[in-house]
Design an enzyme around this catalytic site. Structure first.
Site, short mmCIF file in Angstrom:
data_model
loop_
_atom_site.label_atom_id
_atom_site.label_comp_id
_atom_site.label_asym_id
_atom_site.label_seq_id
_atom_site.Cartn_x
_atom_site.Cartn_y
_atom_site.Cartn_z
N MET A 14 0.84 -1.22 0.00
CA MET A 14 0.00 0.00 0.00
C MET A 14 0.87 1.26 0.00
SD MET A 14 -2.87 1.37 2.70
CE MET A 14 -1.85 1.41 4.16
N VAL A 15 1.89 1.28 0.87
CA VAL A 15 2.72 2.48 1.01
C VAL A 15 3.69 2.61 -0.16
CG1 VAL A 15 4.55 3.50 2.44
CG2 VAL A 15 2.50 2.57 3.52
N SER A 107 6.53 3.47 12.71
CA SER A 107 5.11 3.51 13.04
C SER A 107 4.93 4.21 14.39
CB SER A 107 4.60 2.07 13.13
OG SER A 107 3.42 2.02 13.90
N SER A 108 3.74 4.77 14.59
CA SER A 108 3.49 5.49 15.86
C SER A 108 3.55 4.57 17.08
CB SER A 108 2.13 6.20 15.80
OG SER A 108 1.10 5.28 15.52
N CYS A 109 3.52 3.24 16.85
CA CYS A 109 3.57 2.32 17.99
C CYS A 109 4.96 2.23 18.63
CB CYS A 109 3.05 0.94 17.60
SG CYS A 109 4.16 0.07 16.51
N TYR A 136 6.90 -5.74 17.08
CA TYR A 136 7.00 -4.91 15.88
C TYR A 136 7.65 -3.57 16.25
CZ TYR A 136 4.71 -2.17 12.04
OH TYR A 136 4.40 -1.36 10.97
N LYS A 140 11.10 -1.72 14.87
CA LYS A 140 11.06 -0.37 14.28
C LYS A 140 11.98 0.60 15.04
CE LYS A 140 8.07 -0.94 10.91
NZ LYS A 140 8.48 -0.77 9.52
N HIS A 179 -5.77 -3.96 9.25
CA HIS A 179 -5.99 -2.90 10.23
C HIS A 179 -7.49 -2.58 10.28
CE1 HIS A 179 -1.64 -2.27 9.44
NE2 HIS A 179 -1.62 -2.00 10.72
N1 LIG Z 1 -0.35 0.13 7.06
C1 LIG Z 1 -0.23 0.97 8.07
O1 LIG Z 1 -1.23 1.36 8.72
C2 LIG Z 1 1.12 1.49 8.47
C3 LIG Z 1 2.28 1.12 7.81
N2 LIG Z 1 3.49 1.63 8.22
C4 LIG Z 1 4.74 1.21 7.60
O2 LIG Z 1 4.74 1.42 6.19
C5 LIG Z 1 5.51 0.41 5.55
C6 LIG Z 1 4.69 -0.27 4.46
O3 LIG Z 1 3.49 -0.78 5.00
P1 LIG Z 1 2.26 -1.24 4.05
O4 LIG Z 1 2.46 -0.73 2.69
O5 LIG Z 1 1.04 -0.95 4.79
O6 LIG Z 1 2.44 -2.82 4.04
P2 LIG Z 1 2.07 -3.86 2.88
O7 LIG Z 1 1.88 -5.16 3.59
O8 LIG Z 1 0.98 -3.33 2.03
O9 LIG Z 1 3.39 -3.93 2.00
C7 LIG Z 1 4.56 -4.46 2.50
C8 LIG Z 1 5.54 -4.67 1.39
O10 LIG Z 1 6.72 -5.27 1.94
C9 LIG Z 1 7.18 -6.25 1.06
N3 LIG Z 1 7.84 -7.32 1.81
C10 LIG Z 1 7.42 -7.94 2.94
N4 LIG Z 1 8.28 -8.91 3.29
C11 LIG Z 1 9.26 -8.91 2.36
C12 LIG Z 1 10.42 -9.69 2.15
N5 LIG Z 1 10.77 -10.66 2.99
N6 LIG Z 1 11.18 -9.42 1.07
C13 LIG Z 1 10.85 -8.44 0.20
N7 LIG Z 1 9.77 -7.66 0.35
C14 LIG Z 1 8.98 -7.89 1.41
C15 LIG Z 1 5.95 -6.80 0.33
O11 LIG Z 1 6.38 -7.25 -0.95
P3 LIG Z 1 5.51 -8.20 -1.94
O12 LIG Z 1 4.21 -7.48 -2.15
O13 LIG Z 1 6.31 -8.27 -3.18
O14 LIG Z 1 5.34 -9.49 -1.24
C16 LIG Z 1 5.05 -5.58 0.27
O15 LIG Z 1 5.20 -4.91 -0.95
C17 LIG Z 1 5.98 -0.55 6.64
O16 LIG Z 1 7.27 -0.20 7.05
C18 LIG Z 1 5.02 -0.27 7.76
O17 LIG Z 1 5.60 -0.56 9.00
C19 LIG Z 1 3.58 2.53 9.26
C20 LIG Z 1 2.45 2.94 9.93
C21 LIG Z 1 1.14 2.45 9.60
C1 LIG Z 2 -0.62 0.89 12.51
C2 LIG Z 2 -0.61 0.12 13.80
O1 LIG Z 2 -1.58 -0.93 13.78
C3 LIG Z 2 -1.63 -1.79 14.91
O2 LIG Z 2 -2.18 -1.13 16.01
P1 LIG Z 2 -3.67 -0.71 16.18
O3 LIG Z 2 -3.81 0.72 15.88
O4 LIG Z 2 -4.16 -1.12 17.53
O5 LIG Z 2 -4.35 -1.61 15.03
P2 LIG Z 2 -5.72 -1.90 14.34
O6 LIG Z 2 -5.93 -0.99 13.21
O7 LIG Z 2 -5.73 -3.36 14.03
O8 LIG Z 2 -6.85 -1.65 15.47
C4 LIG Z 2 -7.22 -0.39 15.95
C5 LIG Z 2 -8.39 -0.49 16.90
O9 LIG Z 2 -9.56 -0.87 16.16
C6 LIG Z 2 -10.23 -1.94 16.82
N1 LIG Z 2 -11.03 -2.71 15.85
C7 LIG Z 2 -12.39 -2.76 15.83
N2 LIG Z 2 -12.81 -3.60 14.89
C8 LIG Z 2 -11.70 -4.07 14.24
C9 LIG Z 2 -11.52 -4.97 13.16
O10 LIG Z 2 -12.48 -5.52 12.59
N3 LIG Z 2 -10.23 -5.19 12.77
C10 LIG Z 2 -9.15 -4.59 13.38
N4 LIG Z 2 -7.92 -4.85 12.92
N5 LIG Z 2 -9.31 -3.74 14.45
C11 LIG Z 2 -10.58 -3.50 14.86
C12 LIG Z 2 -9.10 -2.69 17.49
O11 LIG Z 2 -9.57 -3.54 18.52
C13 LIG Z 2 -8.24 -1.53 18.00
O12 LIG Z 2 -8.78 -1.02 19.20
C14 LIG Z 2 -0.29 -2.21 15.45
O13 LIG Z 2 -0.39 -3.56 15.83
C15 LIG Z 2 0.84 -1.81 14.60
O14 LIG Z 2 0.90 -2.64 13.48
C16 LIG Z 2 0.73 -0.42 14.11
O15 LIG Z 2 1.71 0.25 14.00
#
Ligand SMILES: NC(=O)C1=CN([C@@H]2O[C@H](COP(=O)(O)OP(=O)(O)OC[C@H]3O[C@@H](n4cnc5c(N)ncnc54)[C@H](OP(=O)(O)O)[C@@H]3O)[C@@H](O)[C@H]2O)C=CC1
Ligand SMILES: C[C@H]1O[C@H](OP(=O)(O)OP(=O)(O)OC[C@H]2O[C@@H](n3cnc4c(=O)[nH]c(N)nc43)[C@H](O)[C@@H]2O)[C@@H](O)[C@@H](O)C1=O
Length: 315
Positions: A14-15, A107-109, A136, A140, A179
């Site tokens: 996604m990112v 990540s904010s965590c 995680y 990070k 998420h």
């Molecule tokens: N989603 C969110 O809410 C948040 C995300 N982030 C950070 O942003 C970044 C991207 O997240 P996001 O886009 O959501 O995650 P996705 O799961 O959508 O994408 C992760 C990517 O990482 C690649 N990847 C994973 N494992 C491997 C590996 N072993 N070797 C090569 N490539 C690998 C995957 O490649 P492929 O598709 O080819 O398998 C994929 O393209 C991460 O660092 C995450 O921590 C930070 C805060 C919030």
């Molecule tokens: C980006 C951040 O994401 C993760 O943290 P998180 O913010 O807690 O993640 P979350 O999006 O999964 O949940 C947010 C809230 O939402 C509630 N909730 C309700 N209903 C659903 C539901 O159906 N699914 C999910 N997943 N959560 C639900 C859930 O119980 C929680 O209270 C980290 O582990 C870490 O990876 C990180 O960095």
């Protein structure tokens, strides 16, 4: 600058895909990416070989093992070890092969569970982490510190951006690993189609969360690429949060579901609040632009157009 060779690790995620789109739009014309099956970033030798051959000028690390609250708490080893392997290989090879700029995404965590709100960058390592994602978070934090160490010891422009919870096109809609925001879009949509059945959500609904559209994050990454920052760690968010129950009502309205919501309190709540202090990014000239309502609407539209392509995301 536009012709510099930029390697986006995780360019299909996604990112990573949002960053790719944003860089192309800005005229960057020398982008490279590899899927995990072409290059497993956990494999140190393969990563060294790749850097030796490609010699990128800039590396953006958007590759990671990523998941929602339940995936994080059920698979602590993968979230700790895979993330450390991926980032260590990328950071160390970048140092060895003279990569001039490295952007690490955390990540904010990473901030302590009960830190004062909003979370300032200075609160890092000032208290205990949230148990559902400490594995995680520890990986990070190590990534942030590795970039900081390189900056301090070698004077390279290696920086860390800490995004808040993200959402948008190409999100993971698998209900076991996603998420909250994509999970809600899918759950409300499927319940609506089935005749407005009740929707089961996790936890109490009282935790507060902040949400940033992934195109805003990509814009921040381009900004960080185009500018040289003085410091090593910058939060990226909107600076606004809301209770999960309010988020549920917003998504329910956008989707048009009219049934009930049920809260499954056997599922974890996670951290009570993690609102970013975004003043440091604002001071250097960047702020988010996409409102949550607008972002949910466009993401729901994307979901409707792409749901036939969703795959199960296994850990
Ligand atoms: N989603 C969110 O809410 C948040 C995300 N982030 C950070 O942003 C970044 C991207 O997240 P996001 O886009 O959501 O995650 P996705 O799961 O959508 O994408 C992760 C990517 O990482 C690649 N990847 C994973 N494992 C491997 C590996 N072993 N070797 C090569 N490539 C690998 C995957 O490649 P492929 O598709 O080819 O398998 C994929 O393209 C991460 O660092 C995450 O921590 C930070 C805060 C919030
Ligand atoms: C980006 C951040 O994401 C993760 O943290 P998180 O913010 O807690 O993640 P979350 O999006 O999964 O949940 C947010 C809230 O939402 C509630 N909730 C309700 N209903 C659903 C539901 O159906 N699914 C999910 N997943 N959560 C639900 C859930 O119980 C929680 O209270 C980290 O582990 C870490 O990876 C990180 O960095």
């Amino acid at each position: 600058m536009r012709t510099k060779k930029i390697y986006i690790a995780g360019h299909r995620g996604m990112v990573g895909s949002a960053i790719w789109r944003a860089l192309e739009k800005e005229g960057y014309n020398n982008l490279i990416g590899k899927t995990s099956s072409e290059l497993d970033l956990r494999d140190q030798n393969a990563v060294i070989e790749f850097f030796e051959k490609e010699k990128p000028d800039v590396v953006i690390d958007a590759a990671a093992r990523v998941g929602g609250i339940l995936a994080n708490s059920n698979y602590p080893y993968q979230f700790l070890m895979e993330n450390m392997q991926i980032q260590n290989n990328l950071i160390d090879s970048s140092l060895k092969f003279e990569v001039q700029k490295f952007i690490f995404l955390g990540s904010s965590c990473i901030y302590p569970r009960l830190a004062p709100q909003p979370l300032k960058e200075d609160y890092l390592l000032s208290g205990a982490l949230e148990p559902t994602n400490e594995w995680y978070a520890i990986a990070k934090i190590a990534g942030v510190k590795a970039c900081e160490a390189i900056r301090k010891q070698f004077g390279r422009d290696y920086i860390s951006l800490m995004p808040t919870n993200l959402y948008g096109p190409f999100d993971n809609f698998d209900l076991k690993t996603s998420h909250v925001l994509p999970a809600m879009i899918r759950k409300f949509h499927e319940a609506k189609i089935a005749g407005n059945l009740p929707v089961k959500l996790w936890g109490s609904g009282t935790p507060l969360r902040e949400f940033l559209h992934v195109d805003d994050l990509a814009d921040a990454v381009v900004f960080a690429l185009d500018n040289t920052f003085e410091d090593n760690l910058y939060n990226v968010g909107t600076g606004k949060d809301l209770p999960i129950k309010e988020l549920a009502s917003l998504v329910q309205n956008v989707v048009g579901h009219t049934g009930k919501m049920v809260w499954d309190t056997s599922k974890p709540d996670g951290t009570p609040r993690k609102l970013m202090d975004v003043s440091k990014m604002e001071k250097v000239g960047w702020s988010a632009k996409i409102s949550l309502e607008e972002g949910i609407q466009s993401t729901y539209q994307w979901f409707l157009e792409n749901q036939q392509n969703f795959k199960e995301v296994k850990i």
